[in-house]
Enzyme design. Sequence first.
Site, PDB file in Angstrom:
ATOM      1  N   CYS A   1       0.799  -1.229   0.000  1.00 41.04           N
ATOM      2  CA  CYS A   1       0.000   0.000   0.000  1.00 41.04           C
ATOM      3  C   CYS A   1       0.832   1.280   0.000  1.00 41.04           C
ATOM      4  CB  CYS A   1      -0.926   0.010   1.208  1.00 41.04           C
ATOM      5  SG  CYS A   1       0.002   0.030   2.749  1.00 41.04           S
TER       6      CYS A   1
ATOM      7  N   CYS B   1      -1.072  -5.266   6.926  1.00 41.96           N
ATOM      8  CA  CYS B   1      -0.771  -4.088   7.754  1.00 41.96           C
ATOM      9  C   CYS B   1      -0.037  -4.495   9.025  1.00 41.96           C
ATOM     10  CB  CYS B   1      -2.058  -3.346   8.114  1.00 41.96           C
ATOM     11  SG  CYS B   1      -3.162  -3.103   6.718  1.00 41.96           S
TER      12      CYS B   1
HETATM   13 FE1  FES Z   1      -1.303   0.301   4.350  1.00 48.51          FE
HETATM   14 FE2  FES Z   1      -2.775  -0.872   6.141  1.00 48.51          FE
HETATM   15  S1  FES Z   1      -3.383  -0.285   4.147  1.00 48.51           S
HETATM   16  S2  FES Z   1      -0.722  -0.391   6.263  1.00 48.51           S
END
Ligand code: FES
Length: 124
Positions: A35, A104
Amino acid sequence: MLNYNDVVLDHFRNPRNMGKMEDADAVGEQGSAVCGDMMWIYLKVKDDKIIDVSFETFGCGAAIASSSMVTELVKGKTLDEALKITSDDIVNALGGLPEPKVHCSVLGVDALHNAIENYRKNRR
Ligand code: FES
């Protein structure tokens, strides 16, 4: 919509040990390839034990909750004990994370490992 349990929500709303540590003995940094979010873990170490720890993140709620839990789990542990903590341990301690958010929990653990690595490197 994703469902978060009460433990996750509590650590997201009241993160433990959040913030930069100005006099840290070591800092670990990690970015997520999934992400693009970022995480920093700060350590204060004495006699090979983590006596204080904090985190900062440009991450999502699950990253905040996971890092908060990482700091809770490693405080008072030796560096070797802390290195054994896995992202599964974090997810379990949080009572589970929705599947799309499991990555995450890896951020905080990787940043922790990086901080311990940096601490050991600087002391050589
Ligand atoms: Fe990036 Fe959770 S979406 S750390």
